[in-house]
Design an enzyme around this catalytic site. Sequence first.
Site, PDB file in Angstrom:
ATOM      1  N   HIS A 130       0.043   0.900  -1.622  1.00  0.00           N
ATOM      2  CA  HIS A 130      -0.273   1.495  -0.313  1.00  0.00           C
ATOM      3  C   HIS A 130      -0.678   2.951  -0.577  1.00  0.00           C
ATOM      4  O   HIS A 130      -0.211   3.563  -1.533  1.00  0.00           O
ATOM      5  CB  HIS A 130       1.006   1.428   0.531  1.00  0.00           C
ATOM      6  N   ASP A 211       8.510   1.705  -4.468  1.00  0.00           N
ATOM      7  CA  ASP A 211       8.175   1.704  -3.048  1.00  0.00           C
ATOM      8  C   ASP A 211       8.684   0.376  -2.480  1.00  0.00           C
ATOM      9  O   ASP A 211       8.073  -0.671  -2.672  1.00  0.00           O
ATOM     10  CB  ASP A 211       6.656   1.837  -2.888  1.00  0.00           C
ATOM     11  N   GLN A 214       8.219  -2.825   1.870  1.00  0.00           N
ATOM     12  CA  GLN A 214       8.050  -4.212   2.319  1.00  0.00           C
ATOM     13  C   GLN A 214       9.124  -5.143   1.762  1.00  0.00           C
ATOM     14  O   GLN A 214       9.068  -6.351   1.981  1.00  0.00           O
ATOM     15  CB  GLN A 214       6.662  -4.734   1.916  1.00  0.00           C
ATOM     16  N   LYS A 237      10.743  -0.913   9.301  1.00  0.00           N
ATOM     17  CA  LYS A 237      10.262  -2.214   8.833  1.00  0.00           C
ATOM     18  C   LYS A 237      11.437  -3.170   8.604  1.00  0.00           C
ATOM     19  O   LYS A 237      11.253  -4.304   8.178  1.00  0.00           O
ATOM     20  CB  LYS A 237       9.453  -2.053   7.556  1.00  0.00           C
ATOM     21  N   CYS A 375      -4.206   0.338   4.723  1.00  0.00           N
ATOM     22  CA  CYS A 375      -3.884   1.506   3.878  1.00  0.00           C
ATOM     23  C   CYS A 375      -3.872   1.141   2.398  1.00  0.00           C
ATOM     24  O   CYS A 375      -3.046   1.669   1.633  1.00  0.00           O
ATOM     25  CB  CYS A 375      -2.566   2.166   4.284  1.00  0.00           C
TER      26      CYS A 375
HETATM   27  N1  7TS Z   1       4.469   1.579   1.306  1.00  0.00           N
HETATM   28  C1  7TS Z   1       4.210   0.325   1.706  1.00  0.00           C
HETATM   29  C2  7TS Z   1       4.215  -0.791   0.709  1.00  0.00           C
HETATM   30  C3  7TS Z   1       3.955   0.077   3.045  1.00  0.00           C
HETATM   31  O1  7TS Z   1       3.706  -1.163   3.448  1.00  0.00           O
HETATM   32  C4  7TS Z   1       3.952   1.158   3.974  1.00  0.00           C
HETATM   33  C5  7TS Z   1       3.592   0.957   5.415  1.00  0.00           C
HETATM   34  C6  7TS Z   1       4.273   2.430   3.505  1.00  0.00           C
HETATM   35  C7  7TS Z   1       4.512   2.604   2.161  1.00  0.00           C
HETATM   36  C8  7TS Z   1       4.387   3.609   4.430  1.00  0.00           C
HETATM   37  O2  7TS Z   1       5.478   3.432   5.270  1.00  0.00           O
HETATM   38  P1  7TS Z   1       5.756   4.420   6.510  1.00  0.00           P
HETATM   39  O3  7TS Z   1       6.904   3.802   7.223  1.00  0.00           O
HETATM   40  O4  7TS Z   1       6.070   5.760   5.931  1.00  0.00           O
HETATM   41  O5  7TS Z   1       4.494   4.430   7.317  1.00  0.00           O
HETATM   42  N2  7TS Z   1       2.766  -0.151   5.643  1.00  0.00           N
HETATM   43  C9  7TS Z   1       2.101  -0.441   6.769  1.00  0.00           C
HETATM   44  C10 7TS Z   1       1.381  -1.632   6.926  1.00  0.00           C
HETATM   45  O6  7TS Z   1       1.261  -2.480   6.061  1.00  0.00           O
HETATM   46  N3  7TS Z   1       0.832  -1.636   8.141  1.00  0.00           N
HETATM   47  O7  7TS Z   1       1.186  -0.512   8.787  1.00  0.00           O
HETATM   48  C11 7TS Z   1       1.981   0.248   7.949  1.00  0.00           C
END
Ligand code: 7TS
Length: 417
Positions: A130, A211, A214, A237, A375
């Site tokens: 990401h 990371d 997910q 999430k 992303c």
């Molecule tokens: N890393 C991964 C693997 C992610 O899926 C996401 C967010 C992030 C980092 C960033 O997370 P945040 O909570 O700081 O925004 N992924 C997604 C997605 O797949 N669709 O919207 C956000």
Amino acid sequence: MNSTAVKPVFDIAEIRAQFPILKELVHGKPLVYFDNAATSQKPRRVIKAESSYYATINANVHRGVHTLSTKATEAQEAARETIRKHINAKHAHEVIFTSGTTASLNLAAFSLGQLLLKKGDEVLISGMEHHANIVPWQLACERHGAVLKVIPVTDSGELEIRRSDDQMIRQFTERTKIFAISHVSNTLGTINPIKGLIAEARKRGIITVVDGAQAIAHLNVDVQDLGCDLYAFSGHKAYGPTGTGVLYGREELLERMPPWQGGGEMIDVVTFEKTTFAKLPFKFEAGTPHIAGIIGLGEAIRWMEDYDKAAMAAHEHLLLEHATKELLTIDGLRIIGTAKEKVGVISFVIEGVHHYDLGTLLDQQGIAVRTGHHCTQPLMDRFGVSGTTRASFACFNTVEEIDSMIAATKKAVKMLR
Ligand code: 7TS
């Protein structure tokens, strides 16, 4: 933490009843929510925990001697302990609260960059990251004259890990200082074999950052078993509130890492000449945290712990298998990400149909999917697509919901071609 016994059977109706939003209508149709990888929906217990903080104990934490401040502090620190136990960290002070995975990874990249990176050093990531696990490392590399290296991704959406006799992955070199890798890909659903990779990295003295955005809602995460140095995730999430996140760090490393943001609460003594910093975890928690959100996150973790994560995962896998089988009956449909080990995330493209148009038509049927590059632009380039349609499942989704998505997709394809 919670006195409720772990529920042995996975009762989908009982689970669904706990999510108020699932009763909402979208364009007059029952909501089918398949965008859990972007953010999951929240059970009533989490919503209540957050609002009852505001209604009954709202005060700033770690500041006052007054009763409310003490109660707020205790509730926040109880959440930290819940999370410590959930990810099996050794100490509660190894759990740092942030605003989300993005903030956690920026903290990691800034601080580790300062600590470790010199001109010509390498940071290794993968081609399925990401942007939140790419850009902070790019910025750190630019600041310190280091080089960003990338493990390629295979056609099935797995890491291309080249084996040789004595070296598990050739991408680790003498100059590699940091290895930052996703536990699970948000676009492909691939579960990466991170335990073995972390072990190989550690043998070479390379610092490992995971990371886990997910992974946290779908896999049992045991940071000591994984052996990683840092592990980042978002609360939202994992059935928790937005604006909450965690960076787990091994105590010895966190002690050596310089602070990321300066401000209140992260200091020991401040003079205009020099500042000394607070002990862990506060060294990394400048300013007023999202107290209500953290309390909600603690409740979300306790809520998940009331169920069997393996049963939840098995249910989501069943949904994935059903969706995969049914989607493949659609003419011209290609699934992007066919790894052996996947969570309930399915990305696809359909010949002659733009993902944005499909997403719009599905929405008109009350079905929420994500469309676009998710992303992960370098990954889209790797697969030669501008974007995909992505359905991502949670424990409250059903086979019937997938059937309505398939029917709606078939109808949309007819209209769009
Ligand atoms: N890393 C991964 C693997 C992610 O899926 C996401 C967010 C992030 C980092 C960033 O997370 P945040 O909570 O700081 O925004 N992924 C997604 C997605 O797949 N669709 O919207 C956000």
